[in-house]
Design an enzyme around this catalytic site. Sequence first.
Site, PDB file in Angstrom:
ATOM      1  CE1 TYR A  68      47.238  32.698  28.608  1.00 31.86           C
ATOM      2  CE2 TYR A  68      48.392  34.747  28.180  1.00 31.86           C
ATOM      3  CZ  TYR A  68      47.394  33.842  27.868  1.00 31.86           C
ATOM      4  OH  TYR A  68      46.541  34.069  26.827  1.00 31.86           O
ATOM      5  CG  HIS A  98      36.936  35.903  28.664  1.00 28.96           C
ATOM      6  ND1 HIS A  98      37.391  34.766  28.019  1.00 28.96           N
ATOM      7  CD2 HIS A  98      38.061  36.586  29.033  1.00 28.96           C
ATOM      8  CE1 HIS A  98      38.710  34.773  27.993  1.00 28.96           C
ATOM      9  NE2 HIS A  98      39.147  35.860  28.610  1.00 28.96           N
ATOM     10  CG  PHE A  99      37.138  37.634  34.115  1.00 27.72           C
ATOM     11  CD1 PHE A  99      36.731  37.408  35.412  1.00 27.72           C
ATOM     12  CD2 PHE A  99      36.998  38.900  33.597  1.00 27.72           C
ATOM     13  CE1 PHE A  99      36.173  38.419  36.158  1.00 27.72           C
ATOM     14  CE2 PHE A  99      36.428  39.922  34.332  1.00 27.72           C
ATOM     15  CZ  PHE A  99      36.017  39.674  35.623  1.00 27.72           C
ATOM     16  CG  HIS A 100      33.411  34.642  36.665  1.00 25.56           C
ATOM     17  ND1 HIS A 100      33.431  35.980  36.354  1.00 25.56           N
ATOM     18  CD2 HIS A 100      33.515  34.571  38.026  1.00 25.56           C
ATOM     19  CE1 HIS A 100      33.521  36.697  37.471  1.00 25.56           C
ATOM     20  NE2 HIS A 100      33.578  35.859  38.506  1.00 25.56           N
ATOM     21  NE  ARG A 141      35.195  44.312  33.783  1.00 21.95           N
ATOM     22  CZ  ARG A 141      36.456  44.072  33.542  1.00 21.95           C
ATOM     23  NH1 ARG A 141      36.970  44.405  32.383  1.00 21.95           N
ATOM     24  NH2 ARG A 141      37.220  43.501  34.427  1.00 21.95           N
ATOM     25  NE  ARG A 142      34.722  47.060  37.070  1.00 24.05           N
ATOM     26  CZ  ARG A 142      35.625  47.227  36.117  1.00 24.05           C
ATOM     27  NH1 ARG A 142      35.495  48.202  35.241  1.00 24.05           N
ATOM     28  NH2 ARG A 142      36.674  46.440  36.055  1.00 24.05           N
ATOM     29  CG  HIS A 191      46.996  38.898  28.520  1.00 27.70           C
ATOM     30  ND1 HIS A 191      45.629  38.751  28.552  1.00 27.70           N
ATOM     31  CD2 HIS A 191      47.457  37.762  27.967  1.00 27.70           C
ATOM     32  CE1 HIS A 191      45.283  37.594  28.028  1.00 27.70           C
ATOM     33  NE2 HIS A 191      46.367  36.970  27.663  1.00 27.70           N
TER      34      HIS A 191
END
Length: 569
Positions: A229, A379-381, A442-443, A225
């Site tokens: 950042y 979310h992460f894109h 997800r995959r 995580h």
Amino acid sequence: MSYPARAQQMQPALRIIILTELLVPLTLLVFGAYHGVLQVLYRAGIIRATSFAGIDYYQGLTAHGVINAIVLTTLFAVALGNALVTQELESPLSIFGAGLSLALMLLGAVMAAAMIFTGHATVLYTFYPPLKAHPIFYLGLALFIVGSWVAFYTWIPVYLRWRKNNRDQKTPLAVVGMFATFIVWQMCTIPVAYEVLVMLLPWSLGWTPGVNVVLARTLFWFFGHPLVYFWLLPIYVLYYTMLPRLAGGKLYSDFAGRLSFMAFIVLSCPLGLHHQFADPGISATWKGIQTVLTLFVAIPSMLTAFTLAASMEYGARQRGGTGLFGWWKALPYFSRENWLFSYLFVGLVIFLFGGVTGIINASYNLDNIVHNTAWLPAHFHLTVGGPVFLGILGMSLFLISGLLNKPVGDLSTAVAIPYLWMIGTFTFSTGLFIGGLRGEPRRTNMGLTYLNPASPSYRPDWWTSTHIGAIGGVIMSLAIFLYFVVLIRTLLAPRVESSEPFIIPLSEPYHDENVRSVRNFTPWVVVACVLCIAAYYMPLRDIVRSNYPSAPAYSPASAAPLTQSTNIP
Ligand code: HAS
């Protein structure tokens, strides 16, 4: 204090080091992006094969994740830090240190990439056991991380010297931001170094029979995580120190920037368990405590949102903007002169949605609905693929053009790229958010589509979401293609003769507060360490005491439950 452009020539060797740190990962991005678009095409069943150009789905996904999320981001952070530290502290850097750091990182990246592309490290960027890679992959990762530490260690003596000679001055904000980035990095890479060197490497060499999987995952997320950042903070440096000036104004509050960076030092690490809400072996109490800490880490981002909005409003009003909302019209959205503004601004717009969906993920009960579904890549894109990626593309182009003294090739296309990327990521993410809420994993299953009527896992209701995702992915690929066109044209452009040294133009603060509590890193680092111990001691103790049996090595290629014949007509 203001932030004048420091006018001194950069050491020629450092210039070459920084250019290498930018150009090598951008070259690798060709493979990273190519394997990205393949993912959406596999998912939508547009490519119906278990491998493409000799590289299978999980292998390609590993290349995509490692190249884009680890190699590109880390080399960029080091390059930006090298440029800003030498400029802002008005001091040369140790070429030996910077060169050693680059050599270790390149060697590590080549070792890891070679193992991925030869099929010896199909373990994704999370390299969870029992997925097992070749020892050279783990060694490569370790060297890569050590290389990034060495870069930080070359900045520290420069900073201490500057501090000694400028006791009553505030550390330049850009340096505070880069140091916060690498303090977080230093803290979070220690547990993953333990995981890699003490657990995974001996296991991969055959010296130990197995690995405590729960412990390995927990150590990974202790790192995983804060890693996000580590990606984000260099971009926040650009937001705080460049965006206000590009908008035509000043940074609204210098204190807000410093407080935000210090808060990230404290809050980035003690919350990795929010990636393990669904994992057994960790008590709900600790997951709950880390949920609360996760919600706290959104606060410095919200502080950033308001500070940047105020800074842009100030800039827009300087440019003639008026009215309660009318000032938005005065920002240089399509300015060829201020082309970098579009990369940073569009990143912010995308991050609004990435941030909000992060808060949804962080809610223990809501995460049960979206965990391990297509929602997550959506979310992460919008986070690492939004502000981070656009910041890296824009600033890399800015630095390459400035360090080579070559004008950016095709400014109109350069300005359009972030908008095209935004259309692509929003379309891609809409498809994957909808798919995630409908239960789309997800995959995929070894890249085999769920859209084949002959397959037992046929799910026609996922047709629309996967195809929306595929359209978005293709638009994103087009934006990257155009970026490479602009980059190559910049590299091929004739050099402009100039006696002016290259400087990164930074913003002055509008409110230049002088608050003692954000002038010294030490108390923030101490609080961060105490909080990490408080958040992780008990869960780690429980995991170690439980002595889970180690799992045998597993390969996704050997264990795919659906065969090619059942899935492909
Ligand atoms: Fe996340 C999973 C929670 C931020 C990346 N995240 C991931 C994964 C990645 C990732 C890669 O709690 C997948 C990992 C994997 O492989 O499994 N994330 C959060 C939270 C935040 C957050 C609470 N994530 C990020 C950032 C990332 C990133 C940043 C990359 C750089 N994330 C999670 C959780 C999971 C997760 C769970 C695990 C889920 C699971 O089930 O596995 C927060 O930091 C977000 C705070 C951000 C904000 C937004 C502030 C807005 C700003 C823009 C202002 C705009 C302006 C312009 C001024 C509150 C700064 C205005 C313009 C106009 C036109 C209006």
